[in-house]
Design an enzyme around this catalytic site. Structure first.
Site, PDB file in Angstrom:
ATOM      1  N   TYR A 147       0.820  -1.211   0.000  1.00 45.18           N
ATOM      2  CA  TYR A 147       0.000   0.000   0.000  1.00 45.18           C
ATOM      3  C   TYR A 147       0.860   1.269   0.000  1.00 45.18           C
ATOM      4  O   TYR A 147       0.341   2.366   0.174  1.00 45.18           O
ATOM      5  CB  TYR A 147      -0.939   0.004   1.208  1.00 45.18           C
ATOM      6  CG  TYR A 147      -1.879  -1.180   1.229  1.00 45.18           C
ATOM      7  CD1 TYR A 147      -2.914  -1.273   0.302  1.00 45.18           C
ATOM      8  CD2 TYR A 147      -1.710  -2.211   2.142  1.00 45.18           C
ATOM      9  CE1 TYR A 147      -3.764  -2.366   0.305  1.00 45.18           C
ATOM     10  CE2 TYR A 147      -2.566  -3.305   2.141  1.00 45.18           C
ATOM     11  CZ  TYR A 147      -3.586  -3.377   1.226  1.00 45.18           C
ATOM     12  OH  TYR A 147      -4.430  -4.454   1.227  1.00 45.18           O
ATOM     13  N   ASP A 176      -1.933 -10.987   8.656  1.00 44.92           N
ATOM     14  CA  ASP A 176      -1.200 -12.156   8.131  1.00 44.92           C
ATOM     15  C   ASP A 176       0.268 -12.177   8.563  1.00 44.92           C
ATOM     16  O   ASP A 176       0.830 -13.236   8.796  1.00 44.92           O
ATOM     17  CB  ASP A 176      -1.271 -12.169   6.602  1.00 44.92           C
ATOM     18  CG  ASP A 176      -2.681 -12.392   6.115  1.00 44.92           C
ATOM     19  OD1 ASP A 176      -3.175 -13.521   6.211  1.00 44.92           O
ATOM     20  OD2 ASP A 176      -3.311 -11.422   5.660  1.00 44.92           O
ATOM     21  N   HIS A 202       4.728  -6.741  -3.991  1.00 41.06           N
ATOM     22  CA  HIS A 202       3.315  -7.009  -4.263  1.00 41.06           C
ATOM     23  C   HIS A 202       2.474  -5.770  -4.104  1.00 41.06           C
ATOM     24  O   HIS A 202       2.841  -4.826  -3.400  1.00 41.06           O
ATOM     25  CB  HIS A 202       2.781  -8.147  -3.377  1.00 41.06           C
ATOM     26  CG  HIS A 202       2.854  -7.855  -1.913  1.00 41.06           C
ATOM     27  ND1 HIS A 202       1.793  -7.376  -1.189  1.00 41.06           N
ATOM     28  CD2 HIS A 202       3.874  -7.976  -1.023  1.00 41.06           C
ATOM     29  CE1 HIS A 202       2.148  -7.222   0.068  1.00 41.06           C
ATOM     30  NE2 HIS A 202       3.410  -7.568   0.207  1.00 41.06           N
ATOM     31  N   TYR A 219     -11.559  -1.375  -0.860  1.00 46.88           N
ATOM     32  CA  TYR A 219     -11.640  -1.009   0.567  1.00 46.88           C
ATOM     33  C   TYR A 219     -10.382  -0.307   1.042  1.00 46.88           C
ATOM     34  O   TYR A 219     -10.381   0.332   2.092  1.00 46.88           O
ATOM     35  CB  TYR A 219     -11.920  -2.254   1.418  1.00 46.88           C
ATOM     36  CG  TYR A 219     -10.698  -2.978   1.957  1.00 46.88           C
ATOM     37  CD1 TYR A 219      -9.930  -3.792   1.147  1.00 46.88           C
ATOM     38  CD2 TYR A 219     -10.315  -2.841   3.295  1.00 46.88           C
ATOM     39  CE1 TYR A 219      -8.818  -4.448   1.645  1.00 46.88           C
ATOM     40  CE2 TYR A 219      -9.202  -3.493   3.804  1.00 46.88           C
ATOM     41  CZ  TYR A 219      -8.448  -4.293   2.983  1.00 46.88           C
ATOM     42  OH  TYR A 219      -7.338  -4.927   3.472  1.00 46.88           O
ATOM     43  N   ARG A 220      -9.306  -0.369   0.269  1.00 46.57           N
ATOM     44  CA  ARG A 220      -8.008   0.134   0.722  1.00 46.57           C
ATOM     45  C   ARG A 220      -7.092   0.097  -0.482  1.00 46.57           C
ATOM     46  O   ARG A 220      -7.278  -0.743  -1.375  1.00 46.57           O
ATOM     47  CB  ARG A 220      -7.499  -0.821   1.792  1.00 46.57           C
ATOM     48  CG  ARG A 220      -6.223  -0.452   2.486  1.00 46.57           C
ATOM     49  CD  ARG A 220      -5.886  -1.574   3.462  1.00 46.57           C
ATOM     50  NE  ARG A 220      -4.711  -1.272   4.233  1.00 46.57           N
ATOM     51  CZ  ARG A 220      -4.104  -2.148   5.038  1.00 46.57           C
ATOM     52  NH1 ARG A 220      -4.597  -3.367   5.176  1.00 46.57           N
ATOM     53  NH2 ARG A 220      -3.025  -1.813   5.712  1.00 46.57           N
TER      54      ARG A 220
END
Ligand code: ADP
Length: 592
Positions: free
Chosen positions: A147, A207, A446, A527-528
């Protein structure tokens, strides 16, 4: 145990550093480090670079400002970001840039990094930024990988690294089952402190457990116990506003209260919401509910044979999840993930340029303990045996309605199986095993596509079709999982890319941009998201001529008249930036 920083297996311990690893996870972290470093194929020699300055600020003024702040906070607490950029890895990230850069490595970088030691010092930094009109960008620990990591949205911002010095667990209350933490407290640290004190309660962890409890919660991250919706279980914030005042929300506004962490609302408007996924304040303390030990737990795992089973499965999951027979945000993962989490690079299986053919994946998974399948469901049941049995029997009956469904007996799974990692996480024990799939490609990084939908088979199928079509178009392997909340689910598609390969970065970004637009056309929103995609996604939430963004901008201008706090975060630009080409969209290209 590694004891020297020259030793390549060295990993910082939690006892040495707020961002370190617990000793009981050290060996696993060392393996993860070796694994991460072994996949680096490019020459990782960092490039020499010049200082980046905040936009519109002359060098001499900036240096004067830095010197002034150094006098206030101490010389070592303000550093220029003029050194070489090392990417590091999960446990040793430099907070100088986004380690998983999707743009050029040197694109989203701060000019400098500041380490405040208290709420008062955060206020000082904010007042200083207003005086010199400098953009500032707060992070808690900077592990928001996928992110944007530690990167600011505006190049040359002053990064406020809150976690380095503000990392105290201020309270753990075993009677109310709550805690109060500062930004530098990781899930590892909170877990270990609960254990050290011998309390009969659980934390909830994402996670991977190295992130900050506050950082994850304000970005509305999730975990996998029944307390997995972190924002929903937080109670009480202390926030430094963009003009330097400090407030406490909820019951925290009442002097002498003893309910700050037990009643989130207080009296009057519920203001906490505006401090998540926004740029309206800097959170310096946060309260959070902790879960009583449920008196037992049991993970279960089912596999399902066919792609088409998805529709029926999601229909089965919905009533079970809403009625809490399925008690945690469970994961329904695609078979390619069962292979990726083994940690072998994709070229072990396939050397072609296109997305990996599915028959190769089926062949590979047939040789694993799970056997051949297309979908795998990881869940957990909580409580003493007789209570679990009631729920597990219902789940078994319902899941077995899918022809070929198979419950796998966990006792047949070896200790290194990924199942046990899910078992730990769903019982509030942080782990690092999830890092393995990042090495699916060399120099792996990622970035996620994460649309929200109802828990309906037709929506699941439509979203997978959107993702598959675009992944095929850009030659990217599709790694999907559905995370089922309570009345909604997120599809999480992680694109794993070689961060050193400009063409693969561009393919990943183009694919994401296309999926976001495709999904929005069908009524799905994310959502993000990553910093680079925030403008595009904010732009999809545009009902009634963008009325919500107009409201957000009004708040921004009122709370932050000089527009200094995290400009552009979540697509919210302060007045002085608006209409001046700061947005990053498909049309604007790849420069920030
Ligand atoms: P983590 O290390 O938990 O993954 P980060 O520290 O990277 O999280 O934070 C994620 C994002 O949330 C940051 O990029 C920042 O924009 C925002 N954020 C983090 N901590 C705070 C905070 N204390 N106050 C305001 N915003 C924050």
């Amino acid at each position: 145990m590694a004891d020297s920083k020259d030793d390549s297996t060295y990993v910082p311990l939690l006892s040495e550093r707020h961002s370190g690893i617990p000793e009981w996870l050290l060996e696993k972290a060392q393996q993860a480090k070796m694994h991460a470093l072994s996949s680096a194929t490019e020459d990782q020699t960092p490039r020499r670079r010049a200082t980046v300055y905040p936009p519109g600020v002359e060098e001499s003024v900036f240096i004067e400002a830095v010197n002034e702040l150094r006098e206030q906070l101490g010389t070592d607490q303000v550093v220029l970001n003029d050194q070489l950029l090392h990417d590091g890895w999960y446990m040793e990230h430099p907070n100088t840039h986004d380690m998983m850069y999707i743009l050029d490595q040197d694109e989203l970088v701060p000019s400098s990094i500041v380490y405040p030691g208290s709420t008062e010092e955060v206020q000082q930094v904010v007042r200083w930024a207003n005086k010199y009109l400098l953009p500032i960008f707060p992070i808690s620990m900077g592990r928001n990988f996928g992110y944007g990591g530690a990167a600011p949205r505006v190049r040359g911002s002053v990064l406020i690294d809150l976690g380095k010095r503000m990392n105290k667990i201020l309270d753990i209350n075993p009677d109310d089952y709550t805690c109060l933490v500062e930004p530098g407290v990781s899930f590892f640290a909170l877990h270990d402190e609960v254990k050290r004190r011998g309390y009969d309660l659980w934390i909830d962890t994402p996670d991977v457990g190295g992130g900050s409890v506050i950082g994850n919660t304000v970005d509305r991250g999730v975990g996998y116990t029944p307390y997995g919706d972190h924002w929903a279980v937080h109670s009480g914030l202390e926030v430094v506003l963009p003009t330097g005042e400090v407030i406490r929300t909820g019951m925290g506004a009442l002097p002498g209260n003893n309910t700050w962490q037990t009643f989130p609302y207080g009296f009057g408007p519920y203001s906490d919401g505006i401090f998540s996924q926004s740029n309206y304040g800097i959170v310096t303390k946060m309260g959070m509910a902790l879960m009583p030990d449920p008196g037992g737990y049991e993970s279960f795992i089912y596999t399902f044979p066919k792609e088409e089973d998805l529709t029926q499965l999601i229909e089965i999951i919905r009533p079970l999840r809403i009625s809490n027979i399925l008690e945690n945000a469970a994961q329904l993962r695609h078979v390619i993930q069962s292979i990726a989490v083994l940690g072998h690079p994709r070229n072990t299986y396939y050397r072609g340029e296109s997305a990996i053919p599915i028959d190769i994946i089926h062949e590979a998974v047939s040789k694993t303990a799970l056997g051949d399948h297309t979908w795998v469901y990881y869940g957990m049941s909580y409580g003493p045996p007789h209570i679990r049995k009631y729920k597990l029997d219902i789940i078994d009956t319902e899941f077995n309605k899918v022809p070929g469904a198979r419950r796998i007996d966990p006792t047949t799974l070896g200790p290194d199986e990924y199942f046990w990692s899910r078992d730990r996480i769903a019982s509030g024990v942080p782990d690092v095993q999830e890092l393995r799939w990042v090495q699916w490609v060399p120099n792996g990084a990622h970035i996620a596509f994460s649309p929200v939908s109802p828990i309906r088979g037709a929506d699941a199928t439509r979203l997978i079709e959107i993702a598959r079509r675009r992944h095929d178009e850009f030659g990217i392997d599709l790694l999907p999982a559905f995370i089922v909340g309570l009345r909604e689910m997120h599809l999480i598609v992680e694109i794993v890319f070689d961060r050193t390969d400009r063409a693969r970065r561009k393919a990943a970004l183009d694919c994401l941009r296309a999926m976001i637009d495709d999904a929005a056309e069908c009524g799905y929103g994310e959502y993000r998201t990553h910093l680079v995609l925030m403008d595009q996604i904010a732009g999809t939430y545009n009902w009634n001529d963008g009325a919500l963004m107009k409201f957000n901008e009004k708040l921004k201008d009122a709370l932050d008249p000089n527009g200094i706090l995290a400009p552009g975060r979540c697509g919210i630009w302060p007045r002085k930036y608006r209409g001046r080409g700061w947005e990053m969209t498909r049309e604007s290209g790849e420069s920030s």
